[in-house]
Design an enzyme around this catalytic site. Structure first.
Site, short mmCIF file in Angstrom:
data_model
loop_
_atom_site.label_atom_id
_atom_site.label_comp_id
_atom_site.label_asym_id
_atom_site.label_seq_id
_atom_site.Cartn_x
_atom_site.Cartn_y
_atom_site.Cartn_z
N HIS A 28 64.17 33.78 0.65
CA HIS A 28 64.43 32.35 0.53
C HIS A 28 63.92 31.82 -0.82
O HIS A 28 64.65 31.16 -1.57
CB HIS A 28 63.74 31.60 1.67
CG HIS A 28 63.96 30.13 1.66
ND1 HIS A 28 64.96 29.52 2.37
CD2 HIS A 28 63.30 29.12 1.02
CE1 HIS A 28 64.92 28.21 2.18
NE2 HIS A 28 63.91 27.93 1.35
N GLU A 29 62.66 32.11 -1.12
CA GLU A 29 62.08 31.61 -2.36
C GLU A 29 62.69 32.28 -3.58
O GLU A 29 62.78 31.67 -4.66
CB GLU A 29 60.56 31.81 -2.35
CG GLU A 29 59.83 31.11 -1.20
CD GLU A 29 60.11 29.62 -1.14
OE1 GLU A 29 60.44 29.02 -2.18
OE2 GLU A 29 60.01 29.04 -0.03
N HIS B 155 65.64 30.21 -4.72
CA HIS B 155 65.22 29.07 -5.55
C HIS B 155 64.83 29.53 -6.95
O HIS B 155 65.22 28.94 -7.96
CB HIS B 155 64.02 28.36 -4.91
CG HIS B 155 64.31 27.67 -3.63
ND1 HIS B 155 65.38 26.82 -3.44
CD2 HIS B 155 63.63 27.67 -2.44
CE1 HIS B 155 65.37 26.34 -2.21
NE2 HIS B 155 64.31 26.85 -1.58
#
Length: 440
Positions: free
Chosen positions: A18-19, A22
């Site tokens: 997920h990170e 980003h």
């Protein structure tokens, strides 16, 4: 302890993916990334490479990517003109939206890689899932029992939709949660019409109605030191009678053992063409359930697929899991799914930890399911979550100017309050499952 560690590791994989979404899109957009952290709270380990500090923090329930200018209006010192060029807040709204959306999108895309790999490695599939939807047992006082289902009934259609397998029947029930159900069943050659009131259970398909598949009373494992092992029962034994009662299924076996309440009874079993008899007295477990120390034989078959077929099935399964999660959320908001179905980090780590101790394909499948849930959860339009930031950006596009700092602060406080209430409910449900319901 192993389950907790394995759960944390699997949860860490999902947070990292997920990170990473980003992080990568921020870099591509020319934004300076200050920190990349797995976990929250005090740092355990940190190292700086280039302009970014990479951390592993104490609380393993999430993570974050901190970008330059992300808290515009709250900086202790104003940014220089050079820094503004690499500030998140100074980027075009389309680039900011891409950075914010990249995390949940990565979670939604991850199963497209994991599931095909799982199908190529080989997945264990319960054989009954592809059998005709014939009922082996009807749970007493359940919706199905009240509707008049009998053991041996075979479902022909659900709300006029024809079904031929247990899996197909389960899938047909998912969009019907909260609706009145009409079944046509084959009962010894005659078609019988049965109706179930609006279903308010979970999304577990037939099981949530109280219907269980055919399962013979064949022993799969015998626990050491328990009454069955001491008496001489073995894996593969088929239990056909307990005392004066004939045993036709595993469910009936379980009920009869509970009725014995510790009294000794004669168990008649078939073993390799021979009929044997054993005197066994069940013993009481901590969960107040009477046990003799056996589990049912798991009728499983392993299936492996070629690359292209695995890719096709993996993509299709990903779509099904996304649809299932969206249906669950929709039914939850509508009140058709009880709030006690909501699970929190404890349940997630339990599921992940248990999966991590099985086979590789199960690990990949559970990771895919959890990744989809994490991705969709983060896309909800709740301030504090990624979906909330996307909502702010959409407002900026429509109004041609960003919301005021004060408006964002108020909405974020409201969103944080809602999120905290949801987390408290999830933790409460986890604790109830863990300590009050027991493992059975």
């Amino acid at each position: 302890m192993i389950t907790v560690v394995a759960g944390i590791l699997m949860l860490g994989v999902l947070v990292f993916i997920h990170e990473l979404g980003h992080f990568c899109v921020a870099k591509l957009a020319g934004v300076k990334v200050l920190k990349f952290s797995l976990g929250f709270g005090p740092r355990l380990v940190s190292r700086t490479w280039g302009e970014t500090e990479y951390l592993i923090s104490l609380i393993p329930l999430g993570g974050y990517v901190q970008m330059l200018g992300e808290g515009v209006g709250e900086e202790e010192e104003p940014l220089t003109e050079e820094e503004k060029k690499r500030s998140f807040a100074e980027k075009a709204v389309s680039r900011r939206m891409a950075i914010v959306a990249a995390g949940p999108i990565m979670n939604l895309l991850l199963p497209l890689m994991l599931l095909p790999l799982a199908y190529m490695v080989g997945v264990n599939v319960p054989t009954f899932l592809n059998d005709p939807p014939c009922i082996g047992y009807v749970i007493e006082s359940s919706d199905a029992a009240n509707a008049g289902f009998h053991a041996g009934d075979c479902i022909v259609s659900v709300n006029d939709q024809m079904v031929t397998t247990w899996t197909q029947t389960d899938k047909s029930l998912i969009p019907l949660v909260g609706a009145r159900l009409h079944f046509s069943v084959d009962r010894q050659g005659q078609i019988v019409e049965l109706a179930v009131p609006a279903e308010n259970g979970s999304l577990e398909g037939l099981q949530s109605l109280g219907l269980m598949p055919m399962r013979d009373a064949v022993i799969g494992t015998v626990n050491a030191g328990m009454p069955a092992q001491k008496a001489g029962l073995e894996v593969g034994d088929r239990i056909t009678r307990i005392g004066d009662e004939a045993i036709d299924s595993w469910y009936q076996l379980h009920n009869v053992i509970q009725q014995l309440a510790g009294d000794e009874a004669r168990f008649v079993v078939h073993r390799s063409g021979r009929q044997l008899e054993f005197d066994i007295a069940p013993q009481k477990a901590e969960s107040n359930v009477w046990l003799i120390g056996i589990t049912p034989q798991q009728m499983m078959e392993q299936r492996k697929y070629g690359f292209f077929e695995a890719l096709q099935i993996g993509v299709h399964r990903t779509g099904e899991l996304i649809d299932l999660t969206l249906v669950f959320l929709r039914k939850l908001v509508a009140g058709h799914v009880p709030a006690d179905n909501i699970g929190g980090p404890i349940m997630v780590m339990q599921i992940a930890g248990q999966a991590a101790q099985t086979d590789f394909s199960t690990i990949l499948t559970v990771l895919s399911f959890l990744s989809i849930q994490l991705g969709i959860l983060n896309l909800l339009p709740i301030p504090v979550l990624d979906g909330g930031h996307l909502f702010f950006n959409l407002v900026e596009i429509v109004w041609r100017r960003p919301l005021s700092l004060r408006a964002r602060e108020v909405m974020q406080q409201i969103g944080l309050g809602l999120l905290l209430m949801l987390m408290l409910l999830a933790f409460y449900n986890d604790i109830v499952r863990l300590f009050l319901q027991g493992s059975g």
